[in-house]
Design an enzyme around this catalytic site. Structure first.
Site, PDB file in Angstrom:
ATOM      1  N   SER A  18       0.643  -1.229  -0.083  1.00 37.65           N
ATOM      2  CA  SER A  18       0.067  -0.035  -0.095  1.00 37.65           C
ATOM      3  C   SER A  18       0.927   1.067   0.059  1.00 37.65           C
ATOM      4  CB  SER A  18      -0.652   0.180   1.304  1.00 37.65           C
ATOM      5  OG  SER A  18      -1.554  -1.375   1.262  1.00 37.65           O
ATOM      6  N   GLY A  91      -2.124 -10.168  -0.389  1.00 37.01           N
ATOM      7  CA  GLY A  91      -1.420 -11.365  -0.261  1.00 37.01           C
ATOM      8  C   GLY A  91      -1.508 -12.344   0.705  1.00 37.01           C
ATOM      9  N   HIS A  92      -2.593 -12.424   1.674  1.00 41.11           N
ATOM     10  CA  HIS A  92      -2.767 -13.595   2.494  1.00 41.11           C
ATOM     11  C   HIS A  92      -3.091 -14.753   1.990  1.00 41.11           C
ATOM     12  CE1 HIS A  92      -3.710 -10.177   5.193  1.00 41.11           C
ATOM     13  NE2 HIS A  92      -4.359  -9.720   4.130  1.00 41.11           N
ATOM     14  N   LYS A 144      11.890  -1.716   1.531  1.00 44.84           N
ATOM     15  CA  LYS A 144      12.514  -1.553   2.609  1.00 44.84           C
ATOM     16  C   LYS A 144      14.223  -1.656   2.793  1.00 44.84           C
ATOM     17  CE  LYS A 144       8.183  -3.043   4.932  1.00 44.84           C
ATOM     18  NZ  LYS A 144       7.562  -3.357   6.283  1.00 44.84           N
ATOM     19  N   MET A 145      14.749  -1.476   1.729  1.00 44.36           N
ATOM     20  CA  MET A 145      16.261  -1.260   1.376  1.00 44.36           C
ATOM     21  C   MET A 145      16.830  -0.153   2.461  1.00 44.36           C
ATOM     22  SD  MET A 145      17.178  -3.373  -0.770  1.00 44.36           S
ATOM     23  CE  MET A 145      18.993  -3.048  -1.105  1.00 44.36           C
ATOM     24  N   GLY A 449      22.090 -29.685 -24.528  1.00 45.03           N
ATOM     25  CA  GLY A 449      22.694 -30.641 -24.128  1.00 45.03           C
ATOM     26  C   GLY A 449      21.673 -31.895 -23.855  1.00 45.03           C
ATOM     27  N   LYS A 450      20.661 -31.848 -24.675  1.00 42.58           N
ATOM     28  CA  LYS A 450      19.206 -32.802 -24.418  1.00 42.58           C
ATOM     29  C   LYS A 450      19.977 -34.402 -24.936  1.00 42.58           C
ATOM     30  CE  LYS A 450      16.777 -30.524 -27.361  1.00 42.58           C
ATOM     31  NZ  LYS A 450      17.705 -29.458 -27.498  1.00 42.58           N
ATOM     32  N   SER A 518      11.228 -29.502 -29.342  1.00 43.72           N
ATOM     33  CA  SER A 518      10.090 -29.060 -29.027  1.00 43.72           C
ATOM     34  C   SER A 518       9.630 -27.785 -28.494  1.00 43.72           C
ATOM     35  CB  SER A 518       9.394 -29.992 -28.288  1.00 43.72           C
ATOM     36  OG  SER A 518      10.286 -30.554 -27.320  1.00 43.72           O
TER      37      SER A 518
HETATM   38  N1  LIG Z   1      11.383   1.352   6.613  1.00 42.67           N
HETATM   39  C1  LIG Z   1      10.674   1.332   5.709  1.00 42.67           C
HETATM   40  N2  LIG Z   1       9.336   0.806   6.001  1.00 42.67           N
HETATM   41  C2  LIG Z   1       8.529   0.679   5.001  1.00 42.67           C
HETATM   42  C3  LIG Z   1       8.689   0.831   3.510  1.00 42.67           C
HETATM   43  N3  LIG Z   1       7.851   0.279   3.016  1.00 42.67           N
HETATM   44  C4  LIG Z   1       6.612   0.292   3.885  1.00 42.67           C
HETATM   45  N4  LIG Z   1       7.101   0.337   5.091  1.00 42.67           N
HETATM   46  C5  LIG Z   1       6.400   0.205   6.309  1.00 42.67           C
HETATM   47  O1  LIG Z   1       6.034  -1.099   6.291  1.00 42.67           O
HETATM   48  C6  LIG Z   1       4.607  -1.230   6.997  1.00 42.67           C
HETATM   49  C7  LIG Z   1       3.644  -1.844   5.983  1.00 42.67           C
HETATM   50  O2  LIG Z   1       3.333  -0.986   5.068  1.00 42.67           O
HETATM   51  P1  LIG Z   1       2.050  -1.168   3.990  1.00 42.67           P
HETATM   52  O3  LIG Z   1       2.274  -0.364   2.713  1.00 42.67           O
HETATM   53  O4  LIG Z   1       0.746  -0.874   4.789  1.00 42.67           O
HETATM   54  O5  LIG Z   1       2.213  -2.696   3.852  1.00 42.67           O
HETATM   55  P2  LIG Z   1       0.908  -3.817   3.001  1.00 42.67           P
HETATM   56  O6  LIG Z   1       0.293  -4.589   3.896  1.00 42.67           O
HETATM   57  O7  LIG Z   1       1.874  -4.542   2.010  1.00 42.67           O
HETATM   58  O8  LIG Z   1       0.053  -2.929   2.276  1.00 42.67           O
HETATM   59  C8  LIG Z   1       4.034   0.458   7.398  1.00 42.67           C
HETATM   60  O9  LIG Z   1       4.558   0.476   8.646  1.00 42.67           O
HETATM   61  C9  LIG Z   1       4.879   1.102   6.324  1.00 42.67           C
HETATM   62  O10 LIG Z   1       5.421   2.371   7.034  1.00 42.67           O
HETATM   63  C10 LIG Z   1      10.051   0.958   3.421  1.00 42.67           C
HETATM   64  O11 LIG Z   1      10.529   1.172   2.434  1.00 42.67           O
HETATM   65  N5  LIG Z   1      11.049   1.198   4.237  1.00 42.67           N
END
Ligand SMILES: Nc1nc2c(ncn2[C@@H]2O[C@H](COP(=O)(O)OP(=O)(O)O)[C@@H](O)[C@H]2O)c(=O)[nH]1
Lengths: 610, 303
Positions: A18, A91-92, A144-145, A449-450, A518
């Site tokens: 999201s 994604g659940h 979240k890199m 290599g078949k 094939s």
């Molecule tokens: N540090 C960090 N936190 C992130 C990042 N992207 C999302 N979050 C945090 O991860 C949590 C879940 O994010 P959300 O978008 O609601 O996840 P969803 O369930 O996949 O839609 C939230 O608290 C976001 O602020 C990111 O790139 N870096």
């Protein structure tokens, strides 16, 4: 003029999906001030530091209360190059059905992976469902890199992991991008935190990914949707209206109307509102004036006489079960809606249930419940005109509807017809033979290599006193298939003949080992189906060798000739190779020696025939 | 096609809407198209006309009249119906008030928007309509983002967001029981800007209210409201005259306008690119009442 890209986004809870969508909308200026003000107000209420962009995409109240997304929601944004329709799906594990729904119309899937967690079981499931639904472009956003210090190593590991898994799927285009949805790096703007990353940001990728060749532009298919009555001159014709589902239809083309089988010509073709068209292609809406007065009705299908779909009432399909109010069981009857035709269908049998995490096929299964996927055999009351889903998403798909509740209960993707030809009962039955036979089918690029692996497997089987016969594609082309060339049609025939011969050999109690490029999935699937039908084990082995490796080996000099333009239609160079979706075994000949690979195969073969 | 060999997106959106229209005409017995004369319903009717060419549109259009209309919109509505030769039905909220089926609330900000639901459902039942085309778009409001293109309403006309049918590919399940009906939204995937680009490209005529004009307005809660239509009893706001245009034309008592000099579709599109509020946020008083307001109304059978 800009074009349309349909995207499905998937990720496990909290991967940041999201936030990513909110970020895309926000940075692409698709968010209005009043929406932002809402988000800001909530940030202050909760005393958070950064605004929660995820709120921008959050929909119904019950979800807001639970803090989760529970259904498919659609978002829109555009740039000068493209308009984007985003199907946002949760994604659940229990929501496979939502992803299937969102993926059914998507060109591209954005898959979220949390950099800290790496490729989870869910990520694999997401990639599998995307490929199952025929999405050709997967974009893995490693999110979240910022929380892993933008570690290149971490990113590379995740990508390698993902690619390894996806190699067994049918995904021609896989792209990995390191991002921080929260801070915006590499979403719309390039970030400065990952100087080692050479690719572009997510948005740039979405703007430029080429999708024109994703639609089937070869097999002309027009399911007739609606027939208009003759009007005043000059429009005194019964018009056949519909949406082009495949191919390029031209005004003047000779066409056949199925299932009746009458041929005629397209006298004129019109777009909405009466624009004269000379050519039309998917997904254009058209109105045809046919040269002859034919009895055409909704549910018919118009195509070229030389390129017709399957026409039968007995077929195999992969089904995703969409409801928790009932389960699928064999013998049950449903309404089937396929293209513009509606009829009834009975489930003859459940072939297997697929574990979407391990891709294991459970052949003992005979039911499908909510979110389960499996292959079934259906018999329809009226015949359907269809292609396999791999060839055509429109004429290869259908839904099943419960006749009492009218609910849509299943989404179906056709894998092929099952033949109805009755066989003369053989004099000696298979059980009476001394040994059991089967077919081992090795597919892959030229020089993958078949043949080498097939030869080694042959030797190993003989050592174990198991009769075996190796059918090598190149050798067959000197005799059995000497009359065939390399057109798609000839290749299909080549595969069919070889498949039939393998079947006879297997039926005789011998292991048939086939080494054949094939290249087309549909052809191979047909061979598998006919083995299934005959009750003979069939092992599809994908000899997965990268093109570059094959080309460097080039024992017969074919690649060199093809590159020099001396030969044409070499698979891998100027003719496509469609890797198997669910091969029984994938062999990596680039990194292993043929003896080891043969030993691996040997074990799999012995399990099946002992 | 563009340099990538792809269909222009408006052609693709139009094709999708045409497909939906034809699908409904082929499989439902008594469809009707909701038509107010506003921009979304004008675009909808225009696409319908193109979908059935050279035949006439094979269903009537229905306007739910709150009685609080801008007169120029009503004139425009009648002229368009006459020009296209479509049958125009009008369901009057006043009739339901007179018959006691609706009690008009006495609160000052009483708009008749919400009361439309009763009238709409009454007409649907009386005329036995089984498919009702609406011009709603998913970009309008959060609760709409999950709405299907084919959206089933039960015998009471109600919507159950938890119980929506999955909608896949281009396959629309229109099956329903006696007494139920389907709301169908052919423009689901269009945005406000798409609507305007289409209006420009197809030269669709719209009521003059959609373009810049001088009007006396009052300012209330940050909104510009038409004077005297939106005046409430005891309201002593003084009107000012401004160059404005409307982004939607609903009930005259509760539809706000925005300052604008845009006199052509092109100018409106340019203005939208600079705009900072959603269509509803900027213009509908009644949508501001609560965050989940729209969802509640949809459950009850509102559009
Ligand atoms: N540090 C960090 N936190 C992130 C990042 N992207 C999302 N979050 C945090 O991860 C949590 C879940 O994010 P959300 O978008 O609601 O996840 P969803 O369930 O996949 O839609 C939230 O608290 C976001 O602020 C990111 O790139 N870096």
């Amino acid at each position: 003029m800009s074009s349309l890209l349909r995207i499905v986004t998937v990720g496990s809870v909290d991967d940041g999906k999201s936030t990513l969508i909110g970020r895309l909308l926000h940075d692409a200026d698709a968010v209005f001030a009043d929406q932002l003000a809402d988000v800001e107000r909530i940030r202050r209420q909760r005393g958070e530091l950064l605004p929660n962009l995820a709120l921008l995409t959050d929909g119904l109240r019950s979800e807001r209360e639970q803090g989760i997304t529970i259904d498919v929601a659609y978002r829109y944004f555009s740039t000068p190059r493209r308009k984007f329709i985003v199907a946002d799906t949760p994604g659940h594990i229990q929501y496979t059905r939502n992803m299937v729904t969102g993926a059914s119309t998507a060109h591209l899937a954005l898959i979220l992976v949390d950099a800290r967690k790496g490729v989870l079981e869910q990520s694999r499931r997401h990639a599998f469902i995307a490929s199952l639904l025929g999405i050709r472009h997967l974009t893995v956003c490693v999110n979240k890199m910022d929380m892993v210090d933008w570690s290149q190593r971490r990113f590379d590991d995740i990508c390698t992991d993902f690619r390894g898994f996806a190699a067994g799927l049918d995904v021609p285009d896989l792209t990995c991008i390191p991002i921080s949805a929260l801070y915006g790096d590499n979403v719309v703007q390039r970030g400065t935190n990952a100087p080692w990353y050479e690719g572009g940001p997510v948005l740039q990728h979405l703007e430029t990914v080429a999708i024109a060749s994703d639609d089937n532009m070869i097999d002309v298919r027009l399911p007739v949707q609606y027939v208009t009555r003759p009007q005043q001159p000059p429009h005194e014709f019964r018009g056949c209206a519909g949406t082009i589902s495949g191919g390029r239809l031209r005004s003047g083309d000779e066409v056949i109307v199925l299932p009746a089988g009458h041929t005629t010509r397209v006298a004129a073709m019109y777009g909405p509102g009466g624009d004269r068209l000379t050519t039309a292609y998917p997904p254009q809406s058209v109105l045809l004036e046919l040269a002859d007065e034919l009895d055409v009705a909704r549910g018919d299908l118009i195509c070229h006489p030389g390129n017709q779909p399957h026409l039968t009432n007995d077929l195999h399909a992969l089904l995703c079960w969409l409801t928790d109010r009932s389960t699928l069981t064999s013998g049950t009857r449903y309404v089937i809606q396929h293209a513009t035709r509606e009829t009834r269908a009975t489930v003859v049998s459940v072939d297997y249930r697929l574990d979407v995490n391990t891709l294991h096929r459970d052949r003992t299964a005979n039911t499908l419940a909510l979110n389960e996927i499996g292959r079934v055999r259906l018999r329809t009351h009226q015949p359907l005109m269809f292609d396999t889903y791999r060839r055509n998403r429109d004429t290869g798909s259908f839904v099943l509807i419960d006749e009492t509740s009218n609910d849509t209960v299943a989404a179906g993707m056709i894998t092929g017809p099952s033949t109805n030809v009755l066989w003369h009962q053989a004099a000696v039955s298979r059980q009476q033979r001394a040994t059991r036979g089967m077919t081992v089918w090795l597919t892959g690029l030229p020089a993958a290599g078949k043949s080498t692996v097939a030869g080694e497997l042959g030797r190993a089987l003989l050592r174990a006193a198991q009769p075996v016969y190796v059918l090598d594609g190149d050798n067959l082309r000197h005799g059995l298939n000497a009359d065939l060339g390399f057109s798609a049609k000839d290749r299909a025939e080549n595969v069919r003949r070889t498949g039939e011969v393998a079947k006879l050999i297997a039926d005789a109690g011998v292991v048939a080992v086939v080494a054949l490029i094939s290249p087309y999935r549909a052809d191979r699937d047909r061979v598998r189906a006919s083995h299934d039908q005959a009750g003979l084990p069939f092992l599809e082995v994908f000899v997965d060798t990268p093109l570059a490796v094959c080309e460097s080996r080039d024992p017969k000099g074919l690649y060199a000739k093809a590159r020099a333009g001396e030969i044409s239609t070499l698979t891998g160079v100027d003719d496509p190779y469609e890797p198997p979706l669910h091969p029984d075994i994938t062999l990596s000949s680039a990194t292993n020696n043929p003896l080891d690979l043969a030993a691996e195969l040997m074990a799999a073969v012995m399990r099946r025939i002992q | 096609m563009n340099e990538l060999n792809e269909l222009p997106y408006l052609t693709a959106l139009e094709a999708e809407a045409v497909h939906v229209f034809r699908e409904v005409a082929a499989t439902f017995a008594r469809p009707v198209l909701l038509f107010s004369g506003g921009k979304d319903s004008m675009v909808m009717l225009h696409v319908a006309t193109k979908a059935f060419w050279p035949a006439p549109v094979p269903f009537p259009v229905l306007h739910v009249d709150t009685g609080h209309n801008f007169p120029e919109v009503i004139r425009f509505r009648d002229a368009v119906a006459a020009r296209l030769g479509v049958r125009l039905l009008v369901g009057r909220v006043q009739d339901d008030i007179d018959a006691g089926r609706i009690v008009e609330p006495a609160t000052p900000s009483a708009s008749r928007n919400r009361m439309q639901t009763t009238t709409l459902l009454r007409v649907i039942t009386e005329e036995r309509f089984d498919a009702v085309f609406g011009g709603a778009r998913r970009d309008e409001e959060k609760a709409r983002a999950k709405e299907r293109i084919f959206s089933l309403r039960d015998k009471l006309g109600q919507w159950d967001p938890r119980n929506q049918r999955p909608e896949l590919w281009r396959v629309y399940n229109g099956r329903h029981h006696e007494g139920e009906h389907m709301r169908v939204f052919p423009l689901s995937n269009w945005t406000e800007t798409d609507i305007w680009c289409y209006v420009r490209d197809e030269r669709i005529e719209l009521p003059s209210l959609y373009y810049s004009h001088h009007r006396r307005v009052v300012r209330r809660d940050g909104l510009l409201l038409p004077y005297p239509e939106a005046l409430e009893p005891g309201d002593d706001h003084q009107p000012v005259e401004l160059a404005v245009r409307f982004r939607t034309v609903g009930d005259a008592t509760c539809t706000a306008c925005v300052p604008s000099y845009a006199a052509t579709p092109e100018a409106v599109i340019a203005e939208l690119a600079e705009t900072t509020s959603t269509e509803r946020g900027a213009t509908r008083i009644d949508d501001r009442v609560s965050d989940s307001h729209m969802e509640d109304r949809k459950r009850e059978g509102y559009f």
